[in-house]
Design an enzyme around this catalytic site. Structure first.
Site, short mmCIF file in Angstrom:
data_model
loop_
_atom_site.label_atom_id
_atom_site.label_comp_id
_atom_site.label_asym_id
_atom_site.label_seq_id
_atom_site.Cartn_x
_atom_site.Cartn_y
_atom_site.Cartn_z
N SER A 1 1.83 -8.51 -8.68
CA SER A 1 0.18 -8.96 -7.93
C SER A 1 -0.91 -8.40 -8.95
CB SER A 1 -0.46 -7.99 -6.23
OG SER A 1 0.42 -6.85 -6.89
N GLN B 1 7.61 5.73 16.94
CA GLN B 1 7.29 5.84 15.50
C GLN B 1 7.00 3.70 15.77
OE1 GLN B 1 9.17 9.04 13.51
NE2 GLN B 1 8.40 7.55 12.00
N HIS C 1 1.98 6.07 15.86
CA HIS C 1 2.58 6.77 15.88
C HIS C 1 2.70 7.83 17.34
CE1 HIS C 1 5.57 4.93 12.87
NE2 HIS C 1 5.07 6.94 11.41
N GLY D 1 -0.87 -2.67 -1.32
CA GLY D 1 0.15 -2.41 0.04
C GLY D 1 -0.57 -1.77 1.86
N CYS E 1 3.87 10.68 7.76
CA CYS E 1 3.21 10.45 8.75
C CYS E 1 3.44 11.33 10.10
CB CYS E 1 2.63 8.86 9.08
SG CYS E 1 5.19 8.57 8.91
P1 A2P Z 1 2.66 -4.84 -4.65
O1 A2P Z 1 2.26 -5.62 -4.04
O2 A2P Z 1 2.85 -5.70 -6.35
O3 A2P Z 1 4.35 -5.18 -4.45
P2 A2P Z 1 4.00 -1.50 1.64
O4 A2P Z 1 4.53 0.18 1.87
O5 A2P Z 1 3.03 -2.36 2.17
O6 A2P Z 1 5.03 -2.62 1.52
O7 A2P Z 1 3.39 -1.45 -0.53
C1 A2P Z 1 3.78 -0.79 -1.29
C2 A2P Z 1 3.04 -0.86 -2.38
O8 A2P Z 1 3.41 -0.02 -3.85
C3 A2P Z 1 2.39 -2.33 -2.85
O9 A2P Z 1 1.09 -2.69 -3.87
C4 A2P Z 1 2.84 -3.24 -4.08
O10 A2P Z 1 2.79 -3.75 -4.91
C5 A2P Z 1 3.80 -1.25 -4.77
N1 A2P Z 1 4.47 -1.01 -5.41
C6 A2P Z 1 5.82 -1.32 -5.42
N2 A2P Z 1 6.70 -1.44 -6.35
C7 A2P Z 1 6.11 -1.18 -7.35
C8 A2P Z 1 6.12 -0.74 -8.25
N3 A2P Z 1 7.19 -0.60 -8.68
N4 A2P Z 1 5.00 -0.88 -9.02
C9 A2P Z 1 4.07 -0.36 -9.09
N5 A2P Z 1 3.81 -0.73 -7.90
C10 A2P Z 1 4.86 -1.01 -6.51
#
Ligand code: A2P
Length: 343
Positions: free
Chosen positions: A50, A167, A252, A22, A140
């Site tokens: 991922s 923001q 921000h 993320g 943040c």
């Molecule tokens: P993934 O890339 O596999 O969806 P951002 O804040 O940029 O939206 O990123 C969110 C982060 O949180 C990403 O790394 C996403 O992984 C991860 N994520 C979201 N939901 C889950 C979940 N249920 N379990 C593990 N990781 C999660």
């Protein structure tokens, strides 16, 4: 001196980054490498979407693990930035396995048993984490504001703060960064802008809503700033906020109006802020020098400008406070907390 949280490990520590794919997780990895955090092994973790892909750490590709099946035994520190629901579900099992969790979501922030920490402001709150091993990273916008308030409040107690925020979209994650880019491109090419992430079009617009509305008319983002500021500062400060999303990618900005319980003026505030940890003052009307997100993005400090007396009210000041929301507002603050855990 605080007693150590984690024993000294010559080989370094095992650090998991949950949400490593993320917007914040990626920067957590970058900052761990940049600050030479002593690492034996870094484990990127994300969702099954991922798992198996790779992220880069210190120039090397590292395979992403699936959080649902990941066993936290042996992990010393986990930096979580994968949303509140994910933290609620998984942070406790990491903590039970003996790992310290630094959680960037809002899941635990207002829990009375959980430390809510900004290292420049209230490192002593970390003591609470010895027992439950979960530490909350604040919102943040709150982080950059309390870094600015702390040195002033230590000199003269603050009675009231009225803040308006400007923001950046990165605060809402990778999909939000993409939405601003796509909408901007579409509109400049005479096409219509699709709205998916934000409640309204963000390109060439400003949106006076961040997160959902509460019954009292404030939004949840505003409520977070008000409640978290009081918890972190440990003082009965009256805080009111208006949180606004602007079409900026990173950084921000905040217009902060502060009323003190005793004598305070702009000159004294400027000296106090200039001497404080984590703050850079850039404030020269003669040369039109002030902080902006275009320059704060990618940097670590909280930048403070436009320090001036509020001519409408005694012992009141205006400040303009800018920081990189993904760094000091999230990833850097979490890594700084991890650095205290290994000191
Ligand atoms: P993934 O890339 O596999 O969806 P951002 O804040 O940029 O939206 O990123 C969110 C982060 O949180 C990403 O790394 C996403 O992984 C991860 N994520 C979201 N939901 C889950 C979940 N249920 N379990 C593990 N990781 C999660």
């Amino acid at each position: 001196m605080m007693e150590r949280f984690l024993p000294e490990k010559e080989e370094g520590y095992v650090v998991a980054v949950v949400g490593a794919t993320g917007a914040v997780g990626q920067v957590m990895l970058e900052i761990l490498a940049e600050r030479k955090f002593p690492i034996a092994k870094v484990i990127p973790v994300a969702s099954s979407r991922s798992a198996g892909s790779t992220v880069s750490f210190n120039g090397k590709d590292v395979v992403v693990q699936d959080l649902a099946t990941f066993e936290p035994e042996g992990v010393d520190i986990a930096l979580f930035s994968a949303g509140g629901g994910t933290s609620k579900e998984h942070a406790p099992r990491f903590a039970e396995a003996g790992c310290y969790v630094v959680d960037n979501s809002s899941a635990w922030r207002m829990d009375e048993e959980i430390a809510l920490v900004v290292p420049e402001v209230n490192p002593e709150a970390l003591e609470m984490a010895r027992y439950n091993r979960i530490i909350a990273n604040p919102n943040c916008s709150t982080i950059q504001m309390v870094v600015a308030l702390k040195p002033l409040h230590d000199a003269v107690p603050i009675e009231r703060v009225n803040v308006s925020t400007y923001q950046a979209v990165s605060g809402a994650g990778g999909v939000a960064i993409e939405e601003l880019a796509k909408q901007t491109g579409a509109l400049l090419n005479g096409q219509s802008a699709e709205v998916e992430v934000f409640p309204a079009r963000i390109a060439f617009n400003v949106i006076p809503q961040i997160d959902v509305f509460m019954e009292d008319g404030y939004t949840k983002e505003e409520r977070k700033m008000m409640d978290e500021t009081v918890k972190i500062m440990g003082a009965d400060i009256a805080v009111t906020a208006t949180a606004v999303r602007v079409p900026v990618f990173y950084g921000h900005s905040e217009a902060v109006n502060i009323t003190f319980g005793g004598d305070m003026d702009a000159d004294r505030a400027r000296d106090l802020l200039a001497d404080a940890d984590g703050i850079c003052v850039v404030d020269d009307p003669a040369t039109e020098d002030y902080a902006m997100p275009s320059e704060a993005a990618g940097s670590d400090p909280v930048w403070i400008s436009r320090i001036r007396n509020d001519n409408s009210s005694r012992n009141s000041l205006h400040l303009w406070v800018v920081a990189d929301n993904v760094r000091k507002g999230a990833a850097l603050n979490a890594v700084q907390i991890a650095e205290i855990l290994i000191r």
